[in-house]
Design a protein around this motif. Structure first.
Motif, mmCIF file in Angstrom:
data_model
loop_
_atom_site.group_PDB
_atom_site.id
_atom_site.type_symbol
_atom_site.label_atom_id
_atom_site.label_comp_id
_atom_site.label_asym_id
_atom_site.label_seq_id
_atom_site.Cartn_x
_atom_site.Cartn_y
_atom_site.Cartn_z
ATOM 1 N N ARG A 680 0.842 -1.206 0.000
ATOM 2 C CA ARG A 680 0.000 0.000 0.000
ATOM 3 C C ARG A 680 0.879 1.259 0.000
ATOM 4 O O ARG A 680 2.003 1.258 0.499
ATOM 5 C CB ARG A 680 -0.887 0.035 1.253
ATOM 6 C CG ARG A 680 -1.775 -1.165 1.450
ATOM 7 C CD ARG A 680 -2.946 -1.183 0.481
ATOM 8 N NE ARG A 680 -3.867 -2.280 0.787
ATOM 9 C CZ ARG A 680 -4.925 -2.167 1.575
ATOM 10 N NH1 ARG A 680 -5.190 -1.003 2.146
ATOM 11 N NH2 ARG A 680 -5.703 -3.202 1.796
ATOM 12 N N ARG A 681 0.344 2.343 -0.531
ATOM 13 C CA ARG A 681 0.978 3.656 -0.410
ATOM 14 C C ARG A 681 0.757 4.140 1.024
ATOM 15 O O ARG A 681 -0.344 4.005 1.573
ATOM 16 C CB ARG A 681 0.333 4.637 -1.406
ATOM 17 C CG ARG A 681 0.973 6.038 -1.440
ATOM 18 C CD ARG A 681 2.248 6.035 -2.239
ATOM 19 N NE ARG A 681 2.838 7.376 -2.279
ATOM 20 C CZ ARG A 681 2.651 8.255 -3.270
ATOM 21 N NH1 ARG A 681 1.877 7.921 -4.312
ATOM 22 N NH2 ARG A 681 3.224 9.436 -3.239
ATOM 23 N N ILE A 682 1.785 4.681 1.652
ATOM 24 C CA ILE A 682 1.673 5.159 3.030
ATOM 25 C C ILE A 682 2.090 6.627 3.095
ATOM 26 O O ILE A 682 3.016 7.063 2.398
ATOM 27 C CB ILE A 682 2.531 4.306 4.004
ATOM 28 C CG1 ILE A 682 2.262 4.725 5.458
ATOM 29 C CG2 ILE A 682 4.017 4.392 3.678
ATOM 30 C CD1 ILE A 682 2.873 3.775 6.497
ATOM 31 N N TYR A 683 1.397 7.387 3.920
ATOM 32 C CA TYR A 683 1.665 8.813 4.078
ATOM 33 C C TYR A 683 1.942 9.152 5.537
ATOM 34 O O TYR A 683 1.186 8.750 6.431
ATOM 35 C CB TYR A 683 0.458 9.648 3.627
ATOM 36 C CG TYR A 683 0.275 9.741 2.143
ATOM 37 C CD1 TYR A 683 0.980 10.669 1.394
ATOM 38 C CD2 TYR A 683 -0.635 8.897 1.497
ATOM 39 C CE1 TYR A 683 0.792 10.758 0.013
ATOM 40 C CE2 TYR A 683 -0.822 8.984 0.122
ATOM 41 C CZ TYR A 683 -0.101 9.910 -0.614
ATOM 42 O OH TYR A 683 -0.275 10.000 -1.969
ATOM 43 N N GLY A 684 3.043 9.849 5.740
ATOM 44 C CA GLY A 684 3.279 10.550 6.992
ATOM 45 C C GLY A 684 3.336 12.032 6.658
ATOM 46 O O GLY A 684 2.899 12.458 5.582
ATOM 47 N N SER A 685 3.922 12.834 7.531
ATOM 48 C CA SER A 685 3.992 14.274 7.279
ATOM 49 C C SER A 685 4.819 14.582 6.040
ATOM 50 O O SER A 685 4.384 15.328 5.153
ATOM 51 C CB SER A 685 4.595 14.983 8.493
ATOM 52 O OG SER A 685 3.733 14.900 9.603
ATOM 53 N N ALA A 686 6.036 14.019 5.940
ATOM 54 C CA ALA A 686 6.932 14.330 4.822
ATOM 55 C C ALA A 686 6.352 13.842 3.506
ATOM 56 O O ALA A 686 6.413 14.549 2.491
ATOM 57 C CB ALA A 686 8.304 13.705 5.061
ATOM 58 N N GLU A 687 5.774 12.640 3.497
ATOM 59 C CA GLU A 687 5.225 12.098 2.262
ATOM 60 C C GLU A 687 4.049 12.935 1.759
ATOM 61 O O GLU A 687 3.919 13.185 0.563
ATOM 62 C CB GLU A 687 4.761 10.651 2.481
ATOM 63 C CG GLU A 687 5.883 9.666 2.726
ATOM 64 C CD GLU A 687 6.380 9.687 4.181
ATOM 65 O OE1 GLU A 687 7.421 9.083 4.454
ATOM 66 O OE2 GLU A 687 5.712 10.335 5.026
ATOM 67 N N ARG A 690 5.648 16.860 0.983
ATOM 68 C CA ARG A 690 6.631 16.985 -0.098
ATOM 69 C C ARG A 690 6.373 16.042 -1.274
ATOM 70 O O ARG A 690 7.135 16.030 -2.239
ATOM 71 C CB ARG A 690 8.037 16.738 0.463
ATOM 72 C CG ARG A 690 8.462 17.769 1.489
ATOM 73 C CD ARG A 690 9.963 17.755 1.688
ATOM 74 N NE ARG A 690 10.422 16.561 2.371
ATOM 75 C CZ ARG A 690 10.558 16.452 3.690
ATOM 76 N NH1 ARG A 690 10.259 17.484 4.462
ATOM 77 N NH2 ARG A 690 10.990 15.336 4.237
ATOM 78 N N GLY A 691 5.334 15.235 -1.182
ATOM 79 C CA GLY A 691 5.000 14.343 -2.288
ATOM 80 C C GLY A 691 5.945 13.173 -2.430
ATOM 81 O O GLY A 691 6.043 12.578 -3.516
ATOM 82 N N GLU A 692 6.647 12.800 -1.377
ATOM 83 C CA GLU A 692 7.597 11.687 -1.443
ATOM 84 C C GLU A 692 6.842 10.357 -1.543
ATOM 85 O O GLU A 692 5.810 10.175 -0.888
ATOM 86 C CB GLU A 692 8.502 11.689 -0.208
ATOM 87 C CG GLU A 692 9.378 12.934 -0.107
ATOM 88 C CD GLU A 692 10.201 12.949 1.180
ATOM 89 O OE1 GLU A 692 10.064 11.999 1.972
ATOM 90 O OE2 GLU A 692 10.954 13.915 1.381
ATOM 91 N N PRO A 856 1.872 18.216 -11.114
ATOM 92 C CA PRO A 856 2.167 17.412 -9.918
ATOM 93 C C PRO A 856 2.804 18.219 -8.766
ATOM 94 O O PRO A 856 3.584 17.658 -7.990
ATOM 95 C CB PRO A 856 3.152 16.376 -10.462
ATOM 96 C CG PRO A 856 3.953 17.168 -11.465
ATOM 97 C CD PRO A 856 2.989 18.158 -12.070
ATOM 98 N N ALA A 857 2.522 19.491 -8.669
ATOM 99 C CA ALA A 857 3.111 20.298 -7.590
ATOM 100 C C ALA A 857 2.740 19.706 -6.232
ATOM 101 O O ALA A 857 1.601 19.281 -6.007
ATOM 102 C CB ALA A 857 2.620 21.737 -7.685
ATOM 103 N N SER A 858 3.705 19.705 -5.313
ATOM 104 C CA SER A 858 3.480 19.167 -3.974
ATOM 105 C C SER A 858 2.801 20.209 -3.091
ATOM 106 O O SER A 858 2.708 21.387 -3.434
ATOM 107 C CB SER A 858 4.807 18.751 -3.347
ATOM 108 O OG SER A 858 5.603 19.902 -3.103
ATOM 109 N N ILE A 859 2.356 19.772 -1.930
ATOM 110 C CA ILE A 859 1.786 20.698 -0.942
ATOM 111 C C ILE A 859 2.835 21.752 -0.575
ATOM 112 O O ILE A 859 2.513 22.938 -0.435
ATOM 113 C CB ILE A 859 1.327 19.935 0.318
ATOM 114 C CG1 ILE A 859 0.116 19.042 -0.002
ATOM 115 C CG2 ILE A 859 1.001 20.883 1.453
ATOM 116 C CD1 ILE A 859 -1.153 19.798 -0.336
#
Length: 925
Positions: A680-687, A690-692, A856-859
């Motif tokens: 699965r794709r996982i998101y924390g603060s950096a992901e 910054r779109g990592e 695809p600009a990041s936050i």
């Protein structure tokens, strides 16, 4: 670059032979332009000039003029279309003999000889990204003097390394303080003629400087010898021309470090500056870094502007004095009473540095006193305000010495201004030996012994007070009925940055009061000491502090202790930038908090408006969050308001092998079906911000048998099990048998997520929040709402929510640190109708659509305050408009008004009775 570095570079340029082809580039280099920028200008890639000069867009248009045609060339620069098109701020023309420049917006000009243009370097500081104010431009002399003193100091230590040791560093600092006095005295009439000190050294020392130390030592000896004792002292005739000064400044050891030819040259250059221009308001803070190895790299950045200092002193007591002066009019009796009051006021800075606050306080009070004297027809009357009423504590010897010297200079300058040169000179020498600046650790000293409430006379005199480290300030004076005002800018230092010594000092002050002192900023200790001091004397305190002491977890630790002493917040200035002189420096965000046992019925709350104007609100009470309202401490809540979605921490892996990069996913060698099932794709603060790209293994219990048939997955599960078994924590070892799963699981895995990073930059105008599709996993580095209505996102994305979180959740370093229990569960929102929810849902959709338009600009890209897309900003503005009209029927004027409304609603949420602004303290759970 900072101004001292710029001044040195500009002075070097002016002292070198003029090379017309190189001057424009050398000038720009002196103001911090990089080599790559200069190269592009040389090659013509970025040079926009239409006159054969050098034009840097948005900055300056420079042209070297034919001999004698500087004025004509400057006019051509001004008329140039290229100057207008490139929006140049300055124009500059020179022929190596004359020099002319103009700031186009203001029309302000500089016209001088080429060799003198360094005297005006402050005019050009915006070229280096330093937004100057009048005080900085007027301080050009102080910056030049600082630069030269630093060169001399470094050169002397190079030739006299023993003077830089801990044992002799104080002697070196005292020597520098003596030099500064001599430079000032020879230019201001204190010595018998202008240039006496510098001229004597130049005439009596050899060019190789071999006897320089002996000449200076004899001069110092003369200034320590009374006239009546001079026949016995056998001074050289040339030294006998110097007056008796003493006052502790020249007493004791008069040994001088040896000089090199270079050091001699530096000293003579310093002496040839015009020291009548010295500004004691800021000079001390400029040069305090000269004597500190760690701070010398930031030389010239220790500038505390007078307007910022007055943000403390004016509401603390100066506004009241001026109001009393206005009320007195020309009434002789009322004016006399005010003058007596002035003479009894003590100003105490227990972290005084080089004396900025004390000097400004003294000069402001002398100005008020002079107005009184003028109205009473007593022009030239001797001041009743003693310097000993302006007390300080400073840890570093040199800064303490400079603080005393700055006050002495300020007193002389005030006497010249208000009484005339003749009277000022007649009473200036010899200096008093009273010393009222204590060198020591303010957190370990008894403030009452240093600044006692009452008493008579001076109890302590010494011949060498400047070198006495602690007991130097035992001065007492008649002060019955007087007031004490404690002020200053103590060191901030969050808990992460405190040394072992500083932590022990905090512990000593808060031990027995709270067990949570480790979370406090260092500056909190000064507030606690001041509150304890205030219980014993008529004192009011105002300190500059990090805004974190009025946010988040520090509020319930510190402020109940302050309030228990009987103190209340008398006035405050909400968050603003306390800048220094470093180029492009944003400054630290600070607050000003004034506390008193007798704060009065009306409190003043200052804030900065959108147009940078200062807004003043009068209120009955200011709480610890610096909001007009009751004294409420926001407590953690376990659940959100009714109707709101529940916010949870994300899932905690407890084993790095469950997390995967894109490359590691490929290395697993999975089929498309296996990847869809187990990765699965996982998101924390950096992901999220910054779109990592980051992935994780997400294996349900009923999928384990199938998963472990895949060798690459089985190995990762085994690695997690081994890691957990090796842990010292029993809780971690207990989940080793389920090593295919995250250690803490808070979602099923098929929810639509609203993701809120746990940490985000304070520079953003809105908190980052967004949606992730079903099947996405959120890590414990973020929070999430699961399958929440979209209007919840609109609330989190609002300016209202950001200011609430910034206030009650606090910061991690300078970043916002989100908390579900403090930020979301306590967030006060009026009852929402179905239409309100529908309107907010539409606002959230518009924000998401505006972001999607810039894929695809990041936050991080989208919410950069300097480059936020206009359509996204407009979507947020609409969201704020809709939400704030729900609160008060219109937009809020500023964040201060937002917080007032939020705290009003929070009070209603957490109390059963309707509150009133009584000012009474309470803690609401």
């Amino acid at each position: 670059m900072n101004p001292v570095e710029i001044e040195a570079a500009v002075s070097d340029l002016a002292s070198q032979p003029f090379v017309k082809e190189e001057f424009p580039f050398s000038f720009l280099q002196a103001f911090g332009n990089k080599e790559t920028t200069i190269r592009r200008l040389r090659l013509g890639e970025s040079n926009k000039s239409d006159l054969g000069g050098v034009l840097q867009a948005n900055n300056i248009h420079i042209a070297v003029a034919p001999p004698g045609e500087v004025t004509k060339t400057l006019a051509a620069l001004k008329a140039s279309r290229a100057t207008t098109r490139a929006k140049a701020r300055y124009i500059l023309a020179t022929d190596g003999v004359d020099f002319e420049a103009e700031e186009l917006e203001s029309g302000e000009t500089v016209v001088c000889a080429y060799r003198d243009f360094p005297d005006h370097f402050g005019f050009f500081l915006p070229l280096a990204g330093i937004a100057t104010v009048k005080q900085i431009r007027d301080s050009s002399f102080d910056i030049r003097a600082t630069s030269r003193l630093n060169r001399l100091y470094v050169e002397l230590l190079r030739g006299n390394p023993q003077w830089g040791t801990a044992e002799r560093r104080h002697e070196m600092n005292l020597f520098m303080a003596r030099l500064i006095f001599c430079f000032f005295a020879e230019d201001t009439g204190i010595f018998s003629r202008t240039g006496l000190f510098t001229d004597t050294i130049e005439q009596m020392s050899t060019r190789d400087a071999s006897n320089m130390h002996e000449v200076i030592s004899e001069i110092f000896r003369a200034m320590n010898t009374k006239i009546i004792d001079r026949p016995k002292a056998k001074l050289p005739r040339w030294a006998d021309a110097f007056p008796y000064v003493n006052g502790g400044l020249f007493s004791g050891n008069v040994e001088v470090p040896s000089f090199s030819k270079i050091a001699r040259s530096y000293l003579l250059h310093i002496g040839n500056l015009d020291w009548t221009k010295i500004n004691p308001d800021i000079f001390g803070s400029m040069i305090q870094a000269v004597a500190d190895d760690e701070e010398r790299g930031a030389l010239g950045m220790h500038y505390t502007s007078v307007p910022n200092i007055l943000k403390v002193l004016n509401p603390l007591y100066l506004d009241d004095l001026r109001a009393q002066l206005e009320a007195a009019g020309d009434n002789p009796r009322m004016l006399l009473n005010l003058r007596k009051r002035l003479s009894r006021i003590r100003v105490f800075d227990p972290a005084c540095g080089s004396g900025n606050f004390l000097v400004i306080a003294y000069k402001q009070m002398r100005e008020i006193e002079n107005t009184i004297n003028e109205r009473r027809g007593e022009h030239g009357r001797k001041s009743d305000i003693p310097l000993t009423n302006f007390r300080g504590i400073e840890l570093r010897h040199f800064s303490a010495e400079i603080a005393r010297l700055a006050l002495i200079i300020a007193e002389f300058q005030c006497d010249v201004l208000y009484r005339g040169m003749q009277l000022a000179l007649s009473e200036f020498l010899p200096l008093s030996s009273d010393n009222w600046i204590t060198c020591g650790n303010a957190l370990e000293l008894d403030w009452l012994s240093i600044c006692p409430p009452t008493g008579t006379g001076v109890k302590f005199n010494a011949d060498d007070l400047l070198s006495t480290p602690l007991d130097q300030a035992e001065i007492d004076f008649e002060n019955d009925g007087g007031e004490t005002y404690i002020c200053g800018n103590p060191p901030y230092l969050g808990s992460t940055y405190q040394s072992t010594q500083q932590k022990s000092e905090l512990q000593a002050i808060f031990d027995g009061k709270t067990s949570n002192w480790k979370s406090l900023d260092y500056v909190a200790a000064w507030f606690m000491k001041a509150a304890e001091y205030g219980k014993h004397t008529n004192a009011t305190t105002a300190f500059v502090a990090t805004n974190s002491i009025c946010q988040g977890q520090q509020v319930p630790i510190l402020w109940p202790l302050i309030f228990e002493t009987g103190h209340e917040i008398a006035f405050a200035h909400t968050s603003f930038k306390w800048t220094n002189l470093a180029s492009h420096n944003a400054g630290v965000t600070v607050v000003i908090v004034g506390i008193s046992l007798h704060p009065g019925k009306v409190r003043r709350l200052f804030s900065v408006g959108a147009d940078q104007s200062v807004i003043v609100k009068e209120t009955e009470n200011i709480n610890a969050y610096l909001v007009a309202g009751r004294d409420i401490i926001v407590k953690k809540a376990t659940s959100p308001s009714a109707g709101f979605a529940r916010m949870e921490f994300g899932n905690k892996p407890v084993g790095g092998d469950l997390l995967l990069t894109r490359e590691e996913v490929l290395e697993l060698g999975l089929t498309p079906d296996q990847r869809a099932q187990f990765v699965r794709r996982i998101y924390g603060s950096a992901e999220f911000i910054r779109g990592e790209e980051r992935y994780c293994l997400w294996i349900k219990d009923d999928q384990l048998d199938e998963a472990i048939q895949i060798p690459s997955i089985r190995q990762r599960i085994e690695n997690v099990r081994a890691m957990r078994m090796a842990s010292k924590k029993s809780a971690t070892r207990s989940i080793a048998s389920q090593s295919h799963r995250f250690g803490e699981v808070r979602q099923i895995g098929n929810e639509i997520l609203t993701i809120i990073p746990s940490v985000s930059s304070e520079s953003r105008e809105y908190l980052p929040v967004g949606l992730a599709p079903a099947g996405t996993i959120v890590s414990n580095a973020a929070f999430a709402l699961f399958d929440a209505p979209l209007w919840n996102m609109a609330l989190i994305a609002s300016r209202l929510h950001l200011v609430w979180v910034a206030t009650v959740c606090g910061k991690l370093k300078t970043d916002f640190r989100y908390s579900n229990t403090l930020g979301w569960n306590t967030f006060p929102v009026p009852t929402l109708t179905e239409k309100n929810k529908a309107d907010l849902t539409r606002c959230a959709e518009d924000i998401l659509l505006a972001r999607e338009a810039h894929f695809p600009a990041s936050i991080a890209d989208l919410y950069d305050p300097e480059s936020m897309p206009s359509d996204l900003r407009e979507a947020h503005e609409r969201n704020d408009e809709v939400l704030e009209r729900i609160y008060i029927g219109r937009r809020f004027r500023n964040d201060t008004e937002r917080l007032e409304k939020l705290f009003e609603l929070y009070t209603k949420m957490t109390t059963s009775t309707k509150p009133t602004n009584t000012g009474k303290k309470e803690a609401v759970k």
